[in-house]
Design an enzyme around this catalytic site. Structure first.
Site, short mmCIF file in Angstrom:
data_model
loop_
_atom_site.label_atom_id
_atom_site.label_comp_id
_atom_site.label_asym_id
_atom_site.label_seq_id
_atom_site.Cartn_x
_atom_site.Cartn_y
_atom_site.Cartn_z
N ASP A 134 63.32 -27.64 83.89
CA ASP A 134 64.69 -27.17 83.69
C ASP A 134 64.70 -25.70 83.27
O ASP A 134 63.69 -25.16 82.82
CB ASP A 134 65.38 -27.99 82.59
CG ASP A 134 65.51 -29.45 82.97
OD1 ASP A 134 65.48 -29.77 84.17
OD2 ASP A 134 65.64 -30.28 82.05
N ARG A 135 65.85 -25.09 83.39
CA ARG A 135 66.00 -23.67 83.05
C ARG A 135 65.51 -23.38 81.63
O ARG A 135 64.82 -22.38 81.39
CB ARG A 135 67.47 -23.24 83.19
CG ARG A 135 67.69 -21.74 82.95
CD ARG A 135 69.17 -21.40 82.93
NE ARG A 135 69.79 -21.50 84.25
CZ ARG A 135 69.80 -20.54 85.16
NH1 ARG A 135 69.18 -19.39 84.91
NH2 ARG A 135 70.41 -20.70 86.32
#
Length: 266
Positions: A134-135
């Protein structure tokens, strides 16, 4: 509703004429150039359409044209070697960037960060991320020039363990850890049993052998401890050992033993 885009592999397959020779490996032209490090695939597609690429002495303008082993390929008149080495890179993903080709928020992608630190001799390769983070998740992310390694590393059948350290809200009880070890039922079905142990008052180590969307975060939230920060420290037996934003190439032994990938190109 928009028309669905045809997958690249299907476009290439439709253009292939005749069966692949025994022991051979037909590939499409743009991908073969990217895998061999001649130029990244998007640049290869542009060069092909501009008429700068010859296959077997003839100009080829179709990026998805099949290319057989041993055929002579030239770019701008220069003979290119398409026998590609199998490369796998370890990269320490920083927070904020995404594992995608483009970032709609403009912060940046892992591919941009990786290319910014690679030496000239590795710039021509097309790099594929083996899985996603994920970011806001940091840590170990692997890249390769060969899609077979991506398939191996992300396939549910491989059961490749991935180890995470999560900073969570509250101190998980032994009961909560036991639920993680036994497996939970999430909205997309039951999870496999996970390795789970407490590293600190609000720090949990979780080892998964599957890779569903936001799985670590969803599992910890399901036992009452939402994730505040997440870091991946290991994949297979490979342990992250480079600083944030840095990379290194894996040895053949690390690929075969650490990732369990032993396939060789015909």
């Amino acid at each position: 509703m928009g028309r669905k885009k045809t997958p690249r592999w299907l476009e290439a397959a439709r253009l292939r004429k005749g069966p692949v020779s025994p022991g051979g490996r037909a590939d499409w032209l743009a991908r073969a150039l990217g895998r061999a490090g001649v130029m990244p695939r998007t640049e290869a597609e542009r060069a092909i359409r501009e008429g700068r690429v010859e296959v077997g002495g003839q100009v080829e303008r179709e990026p998805f044209a099949p290319v057989q082993p041993g055929v002579e390929v030239r770019v701008d008149g220069r003979l290119c070697e398409l026998e590609a080495p199998l490369l796998v890179l370890m990269f320490h993903k920083p927070a904020g960037v995404i594992v995608a080709g483009k970032d709609p928020e403009g912060v940046g992608t892992v591919f941009e960060r990786l290319r910014a630190v690679l030496p000239a001799e590795l710039q021509g390769f097309e790099w594929y991320a083996i899985g996603r983070l994920d970011r806001d998740t940091t840590g170990l992310l692997l890249f390769t020039n060969d899609e077979r390694v991506v398939q191996h590393g992300t396939s549910p059948e491989t059961h490749l363990p991935k180890r995470y350290v999560a900073e969570v809200a509250g101190r998980p009880s032994e009961e909560a850890l036991a639920r993680l070890r036994e497996g939970l039922v999430l909205e997309d079905g039951p999870t496999r049993p996970a390795g789970a142990r407490l590293l600190g008052p609000e720090q949990v180590e979780l080892v998964l052998t599957e890779g569903r969307h936001h799985q670590v975060k969803r599992m910890l939230a399901a036992v009452g401890h939402p994730v505040r920060a997440l870091h991946r420290v290991a994949v297979g037996s490979l342990v992250l050992d480079v600083p944030v934003g840095a990379w290194r190439r894996l040895s053949a032994s690390e690929v075969s033993v650490g990732l369990g990938f032993n396939d060789v190109r015909a």
